[in-house]
Design a protein around this motif. Structure first.
Motif, PDB file in Angstrom:
ATOM      1  N   GLY A 282      83.632 -67.259-118.174  1.00  0.00           N
ATOM      2  CA  GLY A 282      83.965 -66.278-119.204  1.00  0.00           C
ATOM      3  C   GLY A 282      82.716 -65.635-119.770  1.00  0.00           C
ATOM      4  O   GLY A 282      81.595 -65.980-119.397  1.00  0.00           O
ATOM      5  N   SER A 283      82.934 -64.711-120.702  1.00  0.00           N
ATOM      6  CA  SER A 283      81.783 -63.947-121.184  1.00  0.00           C
ATOM      7  C   SER A 283      81.120 -64.623-122.385  1.00  0.00           C
ATOM      8  O   SER A 283      80.138 -64.135-122.920  1.00  0.00           O
ATOM      9  CB  SER A 283      82.227 -62.538-121.557  1.00  0.00           C
ATOM     10  N   GLY A 284      81.650 -65.754-122.823  1.00  0.00           N
ATOM     11  CA  GLY A 284      81.018 -66.488-123.917  1.00  0.00           C
ATOM     12  C   GLY A 284      81.376 -65.914-125.272  1.00  0.00           C
ATOM     13  O   GLY A 284      82.070 -64.917-125.389  1.00  0.00           O
ATOM     14  N   THR A 285      80.866 -66.611-126.318  1.00  0.00           N
ATOM     15  CA  THR A 285      81.147 -66.191-127.692  1.00  0.00           C
ATOM     16  C   THR A 285      80.036 -65.276-128.175  1.00  0.00           C
ATOM     17  O   THR A 285      78.858 -65.586-127.975  1.00  0.00           O
ATOM     18  CB  THR A 285      81.165 -67.433-128.614  1.00  0.00           C
ATOM     19  N   LEU A 286      80.410 -64.207-128.853  1.00  0.00           N
ATOM     20  CA  LEU A 286      79.398 -63.362-129.480  1.00  0.00           C
ATOM     21  C   LEU A 286      78.819 -64.146-130.648  1.00  0.00           C
ATOM     22  O   LEU A 286      79.539 -64.660-131.495  1.00  0.00           O
ATOM     23  CB  LEU A 286      80.031 -62.066-129.994  1.00  0.00           C
ATOM     24  N   LEU A 287      77.505 -64.285-130.696  1.00  0.00           N
ATOM     25  CA  LEU A 287      76.907 -65.008-131.816  1.00  0.00           C
ATOM     26  C   LEU A 287      76.480 -64.007-132.891  1.00  0.00           C
ATOM     27  O   LEU A 287      77.266 -63.677-133.762  1.00  0.00           O
ATOM     28  CB  LEU A 287      75.764 -65.901-131.336  1.00  0.00           C
ATOM     29  N   ALA A 288      75.241 -63.499-132.812  1.00  0.00           N
ATOM     30  CA  ALA A 288      74.802 -62.594-133.875  1.00  0.00           C
ATOM     31  C   ALA A 288      75.565 -61.283-133.813  1.00  0.00           C
ATOM     32  O   ALA A 288      75.606 -60.630-132.776  1.00  0.00           O
ATOM     33  CB  ALA A 288      73.309 -62.343-133.764  1.00  0.00           C
ATOM     34  N   ASP A 289      76.206 -60.898-134.917  1.00  0.00           N
ATOM     35  CA  ASP A 289      76.869 -59.589-134.911  1.00  0.00           C
ATOM     36  C   ASP A 289      75.934 -58.506-135.450  1.00  0.00           C
ATOM     37  O   ASP A 289      76.250 -57.341-135.380  1.00  0.00           O
ATOM     38  CB  ASP A 289      78.224 -59.607-135.649  1.00  0.00           C
ATOM     39  N   LEU A 290      74.806 -58.932-135.977  1.00  0.00           N
ATOM     40  CA  LEU A 290      73.796 -57.943-136.363  1.00  0.00           C
ATOM     41  C   LEU A 290      72.430 -58.456-135.940  1.00  0.00           C
ATOM     42  O   LEU A 290      72.037 -59.570-136.300  1.00  0.00           O
ATOM     43  CB  LEU A 290      73.827 -57.723-137.885  1.00  0.00           C
ATOM     44  N   HIS A 291      71.732 -57.640-135.157  1.00  0.00           N
ATOM     45  CA  HIS A 291      70.364 -57.997-134.792  1.00  0.00           C
ATOM     46  C   HIS A 291      69.422 -57.029-135.487  1.00  0.00           C
ATOM     47  O   HIS A 291      69.596 -55.816-135.394  1.00  0.00           O
ATOM     48  CB  HIS A 291      70.167 -57.920-133.275  1.00  0.00           C
ATOM     49  N   ILE A 292      68.426 -57.568-136.187  1.00  0.00           N
ATOM     50  CA  ILE A 292      67.479 -56.717-136.904  1.00  0.00           C
ATOM     51  C   ILE A 292      66.113 -56.820-136.235  1.00  0.00           C
ATOM     52  O   ILE A 292      65.415 -57.834-136.372  1.00  0.00           O
ATOM     53  CB  ILE A 292      67.370 -57.143-138.392  1.00  0.00           C
ATOM     54  N   PRO A 293      65.730 -55.790-135.492  1.00  0.00           N
ATOM     55  CA  PRO A 293      64.475 -55.865-134.724  1.00  0.00           C
ATOM     56  C   PRO A 293      63.267 -55.567-135.606  1.00  0.00           C
ATOM     57  O   PRO A 293      62.625 -54.521-135.492  1.00  0.00           O
ATOM     58  CB  PRO A 293      64.659 -54.790-133.646  1.00  0.00           C
ATOM     59  N   VAL A 294      62.943 -56.530-136.475  1.00  0.00           N
ATOM     60  CA  VAL A 294      61.838 -56.357-137.410  1.00  0.00           C
ATOM     61  C   VAL A 294      60.518 -56.286-136.640  1.00  0.00           C
ATOM     62  O   VAL A 294      60.388 -56.876-135.564  1.00  0.00           O
ATOM     63  CB  VAL A 294      61.844 -57.557-138.407  1.00  0.00           C
ATOM     64  N   ARG A 295      59.559 -55.557-137.179  1.00  0.00           N
ATOM     65  CA  ARG A 295      58.220 -55.564-136.562  1.00  0.00           C
ATOM     66  C   ARG A 295      57.577 -56.923-136.821  1.00  0.00           C
ATOM     67  O   ARG A 295      57.901 -57.612-137.787  1.00  0.00           O
ATOM     68  CB  ARG A 295      57.327 -54.497-137.209  1.00  0.00           C
TER      69      ARG A 295
END
Ligand SMILES: Nc1nc2c(c(=O)[nH]1)N[C@H]1C(S)=C(S)[C@@H](COP(=O)(O)OP(=O)(O)OC[C@H]3O[C@@H](n4cnc5c(=O)[nH]c(N)nc54)[C@H](O)[C@@H]3O)O[C@H]1N2
Ligand SMILES: Nc1nc2c(c(=O)[nH]1)N[C@H]1C(S)=C(S)[C@@H](COP(=O)(O)OP(=O)(O)OC[C@H]3O[C@@H](n4cnc5c(=O)[nH]c(N)nc54)[C@H](O)[C@@H]3O)O[C@H]1N2
Ligand SMILES: [Mo]
Length: 768
Positions: A282-295
């Motif tokens: 299966g495709s697995g569970t979505l974990l983070a629903d928000l990713h913040i690509p901080v510097r």
């Protein structure tokens, strides 16, 4: 509306070289590959019997605590309460290969220096005590008694006890750690540097100042209740894989998971639980629903920006973002903090953090909408010049929402080594409190030294200055884990004697004092029999739960000694039979050590009885249990931190350091990093494709990396550029390969932790 996770990835480079292969990072962590890998490591290295036996007893009642990370076990354990990377750590330790005296006769130290760390580790378990005498080219066998005599003689020769340094890595049991600090203090020094100085020291210092306690305030059960879990500067997919199952349950319940990281780590995207059959496909569970690509090191700006958005929201809808009642009752310093945040400028915060305002507002929205919030973090926050500020900004955010003393909420520094927290509880600290010293005095009737000792970085300075004559290490790999590898290696050679109590061969055995001793220690997976009685030890996990741990495998060699026994033998020779510390008796029966601990360290009352009856118990935590802050004001403190922006010249970048999926700290299992799609080489530097173009370089090219600090430069070369989804101006490469670039003086304020994760560097094309 919360923006969807970006799925736009940089096109990646695939090299034609046979071994090296770079491909797209994985979308899903765990799954069947994790199971296969776990078993492959265990069976290949330890053999079918040793391997399976070890794995089945990992983290089980009656078994041993996994020597991997410090993540706690659930109360209801599954049959396979280990993860792929725990299995690698177990297998690496349970290996049936041996490094014997003949090995050292075959290879000179100079020859061994030509080998890399991976090769050294792969030779197997250290199985014989050996000595390298001044002028010798090879280590040669030494009897245990002679080794102890030699160490005691050298310690006795010191002009001051402060000429000795006692380092500890974080695998050492509570029992061994307690005796080790006692040995140092009985000698008369607080020179007890440890790996914590390189790791979560910034967390401990930051939390103690504002909350009055240096440990995290959540338990595993809190994760079952949280509405939102923020994870900053941590890559649990590789470094705390059992945490993914916890996050998966939270995600199934509908909790928000937010990842704050320059890299969109696979382990925080999707997860298939390898401990469940349903997790194989299966495709697995979505974990983070928000990713913040901080510097890199943009976190202070980001946290302040989230606070600013919370204040904005509160203004338009009072009571919707800030817990005024909690703030009034339990905190100090709110007005100054609010005024400071109000005075910040959006443009500056978004520029320094590198994060768009919509994403910041989305994060603030999640915080405001969630009654229960947990904030987790690890090395991505603790290893910067302003690391203490990073963590105190997290506390500010949690205080705004009243997230202490509430189930499902709190601060969660996720510890590294499996007993690093316990070692500190046992007194492995160069800055002991007076209460602790008074307790020791009451118990053992000698006055321990009060003058603070050297931490890890300051020990290196002292060695360089010729002030350290004897260096002893309880585990670890001091010269590879610390900054400025070449300077540290040279510094070590100024000691008269270095003693390594170790399980596996590493570079710290090759850059040594004039005389060097290696003492091979029994490992956690092995049975520990003393005086005919089998012994167990105990450890404390990242959430303050203490549990017993007993090895199950036959020791690989008869010539191994337990860490406890080794410390006691040295103590006995130093202080004799009339000493108030009964070194001999304590090594014969570890219950006696725990009895001392139960009287010296608060929270350990009835230590033996509780371990016997309950197998494990939780230490009290004033903030978590009683909402009691042991600060000067008896309140939690808001703190104000000015923004610091590293000014980069043209062509300069910020470089952070990472662990791959196939290493444990300085122990490298393979050159692969499966989740990030990197295979066959660790000499890589991840860069944004646009930056690579702008430099006139191309993906796959080899470069030299130069770090710049004050007027110093340091260079390493032969690194392959890999175009990767990372913010502009940021680079990432593996630890410990980049440690030669880390300046010894570039440390976090207050905690003195090396700023391993924000080096100013430049790149230039170079031959391989
Ligand atoms: N298998 C395995 N398990 C381990 C270890 C291991 O080596 N292997 N090591 C153990 C130890 S001692 C420790 S301390 C822990 C370490 O666990 P982690 O802290 O997860 O280890 P790192 O690989 O150093 O990861 C740091 C993460 O921070 C991110 N990061 C880097 N710079 C920044 C930044 O400026 N800001 C933010 N927000 N993020 C940043 C990186 O992209 C990376 O995802 O793991 C422990 N467990
Ligand atoms: N650039 C950069 N540098 C870093 C970091 C980073 O993120 N980036 N992380 C830092 C961090 S968080 C840490 S914790 C340090 C790690 O620093 P250390 O703890 O010093 O290093 P390890 O690699 O964990 O030590 C491995 C060695 O410990 C010994 N060992 C293993 N198990 C046992 C045992 O049970 N008993 C005994 N006696 N010996 C044992 C083995 O000989 C093995 O070779 O590195 C730090 N260095
Ligand atoms: Mo660590």
């Amino acid at each position: 509306m919360i923006p969807m996770r970006s799925r736009i990835r940089t096109r990646l480079f695939v090299t034609r070289r046979s071994k090296e292969k770079i491909s797209e990072p994985r979308e899903v962590a765990g799954g069947i590959t994790a199971v296969v890998n776990a078993l492959r490591h265990a069976l290949f290295k330890a053999g079918p019997v040793r391997g399976t036996k070890a794995l089945l007893k990992t983290n089980q009642t009656g078994g041993f605590d996994c020597p991997g990370c410090g993540w706690p076990e659930a109360e209801k354990r599954s049959v396979a309460e280990f993860c792929e990377n725990g299995a690698k750590a177990v297998a690496d330790e349970a290996t049936s290969s041996r490094v014997t005296a003949e090995f050292f006769a075959r290879y000179s130290v100079a020859e061994l220096r030509q080998k890399d760390g991976r090769w050294l580790n792969a030779q197997g378990r250290l199985c014989a005590p050996v000595v390298l005498r001044e002028g010798d080219e090879h280590y040669s066998p030494i009897a245990w008694d002679d080794a102890f005599d030699l160490i005691a003689a050298q310690l006795r020769m010191l002009r001051s006890p402060d000429e000795a340094v006692f380092y500890t890595s974080g695998r050492t049991s509570n029992e061994a750690a307690f005796l080790y600090q006692l040995l140092a203090r009985r000698l008369g020094t607080n020179n007890l540097p440890d790996c914590s100085n390189l790791c979560h020291e910034s967390s401990g210092r930051a939390l103690t100042e504002v909350l009055g306690s240096g440990k995290g305030t959540v338990t595993l059960e809190d994760f079952e209740l949280a509405d939102a879990i923020f994870i900053a500067g941590q890559n649990p997919g590789s470094n705390h894989p059992r945490m993914l199952a916890t996050l998966q349950r939270a995600s199934h319940r509908g909790a928000h998971i937010v990842s704050i990281n320059p890299l969109d780590e696979t382990g925080l995207r999707r997860f298939r639980n390898p401990q469940k059959i349903s997790g194989y496909a299966g495709s697995g569970t979505l974990l983070a629903d928000l990713h913040i690509p901080v510097r890199i090191n943009g976190d202070v700006a980001l946290f302040q920006a989230i606070a600013k958005a919370l204040f904005d929201r509160e203004k338009s809808a009072p009571g919707s973002a800030i817990d005024r009642d909690f703030i009034a009752r339990h905190t100090a310093g709110f007005d100054a903090y609010r005024d400071y945040i109000r005075g910040t400028v959006w443009g500056t915060l978004t520029r320094v953090s590198g994060v768009d305002i919509d994403v910041i507002r989305a994060a603030a929205e999640i915080m405001a909408e969630s009654r229960r919030v947990i904030f987790c973090w690890a090395m991505g926050l603790t290893q910067h010049k302003n690391a203490v500020a990073n963590i105190q900004e997290i506390v500010n955010l949690l205080l705004l929402g009243g997230h202490f003393g509430r189930a499902g909420s709190g601060a969660c520094p996720v510890r590294g080594h499996s007993n690093v927290q316990g070692d500190r509880t046992m007194g492995i600290w160069e800055k002991p409190s007076n209460d602790f010293l008074d307790s020791l005095q009451r118990e053992f009737r000698f006055r321990p030294p009060e003058k603070h000792g050297l931490d890890t970085v300051d020990s290196i300075h002292a060695m360089r200055a010729g002030k350290v004559k004897v260096f002893m290490a309880m585990g670890g790999n001091y010269v590879s884990a610390t900054p400025d590898t070449e300077a540290t290696q040279r510094a070590m050679t100024r000691c008269r004697l270095s003693v390594q109590i170790s399980t596996k061969l590493n570079r710290s055995h090759l850059y040594t004092g004039k005389t060097a001793i290696i003492l091979p220690a029994l490992s956690r997976t092995e049975m520990d029999i003393q005086n005919g009685q089998s012994q167990f030890v105990s450890v404390e996990n990242s959430m303050g739960v203490v549990r017993r741990s007993a090895g199950v495998l036959n020791p690989l060699s008869e010539d191994l000694r337990s860490e406890v026994r080794i410390v006691c033998e040295i103590g006995k020779r130093m202080f004799g039979a009339g000493d108030p510390v009964k070194w001999d008796g304590l090594a014969d029966n570890y219950d006696g050590i725990r009895e001392h601990i139960s009287r010296v360290i608060p929270g350990f009352e009835d230590y033996n009885k509780r371990l016997e009856e309950e197998n494990e118990f939780a230490l009290p935590h004033p903030v978590r249990d009683q909402l009691r802050f042991q600060t000067v004001t008896k309140k939690a403190h808001f703190t104000v931190h000015g923004l610091e922006e590293t000014v980069l010249e043209d062509g300069q970048f910020l470089l952070t350091s990472l662990r791959s999926h196939d290493q444990f700290n300085t122990t490298v299992y393979s050159d692969n990093d499966r989740y990030r799609g990197i295979h066959g080489s660790r000499q890589v530097v991840l860069a944004n494709a646009a930056d690579i173009r702008e430099l006139g370089l191309s993906d796959g090219m080899h470069v030299a990396i130069t770090s710049h600090f004050r007027d110093q430069t340091r260079m390493i070369s032969g690194f392959r550029l890999v175009a990767y989804d990372i913010p502009r101006g940021c680079l990432a490469a593996y630890y410990p390969e980049i440690n030669p670039l880390v300046p010894l003086e570039q440390v976090a304020r207050i905690s003195n932790t090396p700023a391993y994760k924000s080096l100013v560097v430049s790149l230039k094309p170079a031959a391989r």
